[in-house]
Write a protein that holds these residues in place. Sequence first.
Motif, PDB file in Angstrom:
ATOM      1  N   TYR A   1      -4.385   6.993   5.938  1.00 46.78           N
ATOM      2  CA  TYR A   1      -3.531   8.099   5.888  1.00 46.78           C
ATOM      3  C   TYR A   1      -3.146   8.786   4.810  1.00 46.78           C
ATOM      4  N   GLY A   2      -3.102   8.019   3.477  1.00 45.32           N
ATOM      5  CA  GLY A   2      -3.024   8.476   2.409  1.00 45.32           C
ATOM      6  C   GLY A   2      -3.990   9.585   1.934  1.00 45.32           C
ATOM      7  N   LEU A   3      -5.228   9.228   2.402  1.00 43.24           N
ATOM      8  CA  LEU A   3      -6.416  10.000   2.131  1.00 43.24           C
ATOM      9  C   LEU A   3      -6.221  11.434   2.950  1.00 43.24           C
ATOM     10  N   LEU A   4      -5.739  11.258   4.216  1.00 37.97           N
ATOM     11  CA  LEU A   4      -5.588  12.335   5.030  1.00 37.97           C
ATOM     12  C   LEU A   4      -4.589  13.286   4.475  1.00 37.97           C
ATOM     13  N   LEU A   5      -3.350  12.635   3.975  1.00 39.03           N
ATOM     14  CA  LEU A   5      -2.256  13.566   3.540  1.00 39.03           C
ATOM     15  C   LEU A   5      -2.589  14.443   2.108  1.00 39.03           C
ATOM     16  N   LEU A   6      -3.609  13.725   1.387  1.00 37.14           N
ATOM     17  CA  LEU A   6      -4.091  14.690   0.167  1.00 37.14           C
ATOM     18  C   LEU A   6      -5.003  15.806   0.564  1.00 37.14           C
ATOM     19  N   VAL A   7      -5.827  15.378   1.797  1.00 41.48           N
ATOM     20  CA  VAL A   7      -6.595  16.544   2.551  1.00 41.48           C
ATOM     21  C   VAL A   7      -5.804  17.519   2.988  1.00 41.48           C
ATOM     22  N   LEU A   8      -4.857  17.251   3.640  1.00 46.73           N
ATOM     23  CA  LEU A   8      -3.852  18.335   4.157  1.00 46.73           C
ATOM     24  C   LEU A   8      -3.096  19.244   2.948  1.00 46.73           C
ATOM     25  N   ILE A   9      -2.641  18.457   2.067  1.00 43.92           N
ATOM     26  CA  ILE A   9      -1.913  19.267   1.103  1.00 43.92           C
ATOM     27  C   ILE A   9      -2.892  19.957   0.517  1.00 43.92           C
ATOM     28  N   THR A  10      -4.082  19.572  -0.059  1.00 44.65           N
ATOM     29  CA  THR A  10      -5.103  20.343  -0.491  1.00 44.65           C
ATOM     30  C   THR A  10      -5.151  21.711   0.232  1.00 44.65           C
ATOM     31  N   PHE A  11      -5.624  21.632   1.549  1.00 43.29           N
ATOM     32  CA  PHE A  11      -5.921  22.525   2.519  1.00 43.29           C
ATOM     33  C   PHE A  11      -4.500  23.556   2.402  1.00 43.29           C
ATOM     34  N   SER A  12      -3.346  23.138   2.404  1.00 45.42           N
ATOM     35  CA  SER A  12      -2.120  23.965   2.358  1.00 45.42           C
ATOM     36  C   SER A  12      -2.191  25.025   1.269  1.00 45.42           C
ATOM     37  N   LEU A  13      -2.419  24.248   0.054  1.00 49.02           N
ATOM     38  CA  LEU A  13      -2.417  24.980  -1.446  1.00 49.02           C
ATOM     39  C   LEU A  13      -3.654  26.030  -1.182  1.00 49.02           C
ATOM     40  N   TRP A  14      -4.543  25.773  -0.721  1.00 44.16           N
ATOM     41  CA  TRP A  14      -5.739  26.785  -0.501  1.00 44.16           C
ATOM     42  C   TRP A  14      -5.442  27.862   0.348  1.00 44.16           C
TER      43      TRP A  14
ATOM     44  N   GLY B   1       0.627  -1.166   0.125  1.00 44.84           N
ATOM     45  CA  GLY B   1      -0.024  -0.127  -0.068  1.00 44.84           C
ATOM     46  C   GLY B   1       0.840   1.393  -0.082  1.00 44.84           C
ATOM     47  N   ILE B   2       1.749   1.285   0.698  1.00 43.18           N
ATOM     48  CA  ILE B   2       2.684   2.274   0.936  1.00 43.18           C
ATOM     49  C   ILE B   2       3.592   2.791  -0.465  1.00 43.18           C
ATOM     50  N   ALA B   3       3.918   1.645  -1.147  1.00 36.46           N
ATOM     51  CA  ALA B   3       4.826   1.787  -2.258  1.00 36.46           C
ATOM     52  C   ALA B   3       4.001   2.670  -3.328  1.00 36.46           C
ATOM     53  N   TRP B   4       2.741   2.596  -3.428  1.00 39.77           N
ATOM     54  CA  TRP B   4       2.008   3.362  -4.284  1.00 39.77           C
ATOM     55  C   TRP B   4       1.804   4.880  -4.074  1.00 39.77           C
ATOM     56  N   MET B   5       1.955   5.254  -2.649  1.00 38.58           N
ATOM     57  CA  MET B   5       1.652   6.391  -2.555  1.00 38.58           C
ATOM     58  C   MET B   5       2.600   7.622  -2.885  1.00 38.58           C
ATOM     59  N   PRO B   6       4.015   7.518  -3.416  1.00 34.43           N
ATOM     60  CA  PRO B   6       4.613   8.605  -3.897  1.00 34.43           C
ATOM     61  C   PRO B   6       3.847   8.939  -5.413  1.00 34.43           C
ATOM     62  N   GLY B   7       3.372   7.780  -6.018  1.00 36.22           N
ATOM     63  CA  GLY B   7       2.888   7.973  -7.481  1.00 36.22           C
ATOM     64  C   GLY B   7       1.407   8.754  -7.300  1.00 36.22           C
ATOM     65  N   VAL B   8       0.606   8.326  -6.053  1.00 32.89           N
ATOM     66  CA  VAL B   8      -0.433   9.318  -5.831  1.00 32.89           C
ATOM     67  C   VAL B   8      -0.141  10.871  -5.520  1.00 32.89           C
ATOM     68  N   LEU B   9       0.848  11.187  -4.843  1.00 34.54           N
ATOM     69  CA  LEU B   9       1.267  12.465  -4.521  1.00 34.54           C
ATOM     70  C   LEU B   9       1.694  13.056  -6.103  1.00 34.54           C
ATOM     71  N   PHE B  10       2.561  12.506  -6.686  1.00 37.15           N
ATOM     72  CA  PHE B  10       3.100  12.749  -7.963  1.00 37.15           C
ATOM     73  C   PHE B  10       2.209  13.474  -8.944  1.00 37.15           C
ATOM     74  N   PHE B  11       1.107  12.698  -9.348  1.00 40.79           N
ATOM     75  CA  PHE B  11       0.109  12.986 -10.175  1.00 40.79           C
ATOM     76  C   PHE B  11      -0.925  13.834  -9.595  1.00 40.79           C
ATOM     77  N   PHE B  12      -1.338  13.698  -8.188  1.00 39.82           N
ATOM     78  CA  PHE B  12      -2.181  14.792  -7.599  1.00 39.82           C
ATOM     79  C   PHE B  12      -1.820  16.135  -7.632  1.00 39.82           C
ATOM     80  N   LEU B  13      -0.399  16.342  -7.382  1.00 43.07           N
ATOM     81  CA  LEU B  13       0.151  17.736  -7.213  1.00 43.07           C
ATOM     82  C   LEU B  13       0.285  18.126  -8.738  1.00 43.07           C
ATOM     83  N   ILE B  14       0.577  17.217  -9.578  1.00 42.21           N
ATOM     84  CA  ILE B  14       0.581  17.857 -11.269  1.00 42.21           C
ATOM     85  C   ILE B  14      -0.734  18.319 -11.682  1.00 42.21           C
TER      86      ILE B  14
END
Length: 660
Positions: free
Chosen positions: A198-211, A154-167
Motif C-alpha cells: 500500500y505504501g508503493l501504491l501511495l507513491l505511484v498515485l502521488i506521482t500520477f497526481s503531480l504529473w 511498517g506504518i511508522a516509517w511511511m510518513p518519512g517515505v512521503l516526506f523525502f519522496f515529495l521533497i
Amino acid sequence: MNQDKPLFVLPVLTRDDGGFLLLLAAVTLFLLGPIVTGGLPLDEDSLLFYYPLRVLHSDPAVGLWNPYQFCGFPRDGNPQSQLLYFPNLLLQFLPLSLGFRLLLVGHYLLGGVLFFLLLRGAVLRPVSAFFGALLFITGTFWRCKIVNLGLLEGIAWMPGVLFFFLIGLEHRFWIAYLCAALFFAMVMLAGMPHPTLYGLLLLVLITFSLWWRRGCTLTEGLAALVLTVGPAMCLAAGMILPAWLYLGETMRGPLSLEEALAGALPWQDLWKVFLGGLSQPRIMRLEPWEGTCAIGATGLFFTLWGWRAIPARLRLGLVLASLFACLSALGAQGGLATLLYHYLPGWDRLNMPNRALMLCALVLPIFGAYGLNWWLYQRQKTRLQAHILAALGGLALAGYAVAAGVNTWVWKTTLNPGLTSEVFLESISSSEWALYSNLLWLGLSLVLLALLDRFRWCLWLLFGLVLLQSCQFNARLYLETTDSSFYTKPKTVAQIQSFQQYKPYDRVMSYEPSIDFENDVRVWHIKPAVVPRFSEIYALSEIQGYDPLFPRRYAELVRAWAGQAEDSDARRRIRLTQLPRRMLDLLGIRYVIGHANSQFVYKGEGKLGEPGTYRIPCPSENAVQSFAIRWLMRDAVHLPQGETVSQLHCKKDGVTVETF
C-alpha cells in the motif's frame, strides 16, 4: 515545471516545533500508559507470534536456523522474523519484556514525529502540523495496530517515505530519493507485506497526481519511483530473496476468493469505518476490528476544509488513495479487490481488504492539518460565521441532549462505549452509539470554533476534544495488557524440566483439545489438535508453531504418520485424534502435554493412552460452541460479592434460551 508556490520544503524547526514535539511525545505516553508502565499487549497475535518471534533475537543459541519449530525452521524464510531490522538490536541488550515495549512505544512515537515533519515540510504552521500528527496517532486504525507489531512498525516509517519522496519530486534532489529509499527499506524490513504494497501504491498515485497537474514530467515521475523503490529493494534484498525462495516450500498457497476477501464490509456499513461503529470487538475474541479508521468528529470536520486548502497537484493522489482504500474495504461489492485477486500476481495469497484503510489513516490527518491551517490563517473571519457555527453547534448539542433524555443508554454509552447492545440487550446498538457520540463531539467542536477567533485558548480545547474522542475508543478497541509473568512457564512445563531424565534437546509436543477457529493457548478448547505453544516462551523444543509459512514437507510428513490429512488445516494446524508412537519416535518427541497446567499425556515410556488415543468427550450430542470473554476488570476487587456486572444472552431464533 514547478508551480510558483513550493509544495514541499526542508523545514527550519523552531522552538515552537520543539514544544509541539514534546507535547506529541506526552500524548503518546498517555495513550500507551498501560504499556509504558510495564504491560504487554494481551492479544492472540502478540501472545502467539510477535512476542515469541522477538524472543529469538535475544536467544544466543538461535541464528539463521530456528531449532524450536517444525523440527527446525529457516528464520530467513519468514520475513516477519526481521533478521535485518536493526531496531531489534535493543533485544540484545535489554530484558525481553522491556525491549518489546520500547519497540512498540518507540515506533508509535516515531510515526507521530515523522508525520509532524511531513506536515511541516508541506509548509504548514507548527500548530497545524501538530494537529495533523495528533489525528494520526489518535486514529483508531493506528491504535488497532498496537496488537500487530509488524504492521505498526511498517506504518511508522511511511510518513518519512512521503516526506523525502515529495521533497525529491519538488526540488529534484537525488539525495532525497535515497533517503526515501532508506525509509521504504525499513518498511520492507519490518516484514509485513501490507505496508509495503500500500505504501508503493501511495507513491505511484502521488506521482500520477503531480504529473497530471503538471507538477512534474512523466520522466521525472518515473525516475523518482525508480530511485526510491529500486534502492529500497536492494537494501531489503537480504530479507526478500530468502523469503521468496522459501515460499515454494511452504503451505502458503493461494487463498480462495472468500478467504482473500475476509474482513470486507457491505457498502451500507462503510460510513461506520469513519465514525467508529465497526470498532466494537466481537464477543468471541475481543480483538480490534481492523475495518475502522475513525479520527473523531473534530478531525473529520477539518478534513472538509482541508479539501479546499490542499494544493491541487497533491489532492488528486490523496483522494485516489482514499478511494482505493474504500473500494478494497468493500471487498466483492467494491469490485476492485476481486479484480486484483484475479489479475494481479500475488494478490491471491494475502488478505488485503480492511488493511487498505492504512491509506485513509495516512490521508485523513493530512487533510485535517491543511483544514486547520486554512481555518486559522487563510479564511476571512466574520462575525456571521461565528454565529452560524454557534447555532449549528447548539442544534447538535440539543439533539444529543434530547436523545440522552429519551434513552439513558445514550449518555451511558458515551461514558463507557463498551456497553452497547452486544453486552446489554436493552442498550443502543453500535451504529446508534456512533451517531450520537459523534453528534456530541461535533456540537462541542462547532461551539469552540465559534469562540476561537475571540478566545485563542479554545484551540487547546479542540486538541483536548481530539484526545477525548480517541480515549472514548479504549472500551471498544482490544487494547488490554498483561505483565510479563503471563509468559511464565506452565506448571506442566516446569515439572518436565525438573525430571532427572530430561535433556535440553528433548522435544515436547503440546496436544490439547482446540477450537477450530481460535489459537489462544490460555482457554479451554474442544477439538484435539497439535496447537501452537511457543518454545521461545518456555525454552523448550516443540514440533509445532504458529507461522504463516508452514513448511509443506513437514506437514506432509506428520499427516502421513498421523493419518489425518483430511481433517487438517491447510496452513497452520494439524488436527489429530490419535498420537502414533512411531510418529513421536521419528520426530524425537519425548513428552506430550495436554492442558498447560494440569495434564501429562505421554512421558516417553509405556503405552500412549488407550490405544495411542487421547480424546475429549463431547458433553452432549448437540453442536458445542465455546467462547471466552477476556475483559479485564481492573476494579473488580471493590465490587460486592455476587453483584451482576454484565450479562451474556444466548439466543436461538431470536429468543433468549440461556443467560450467563
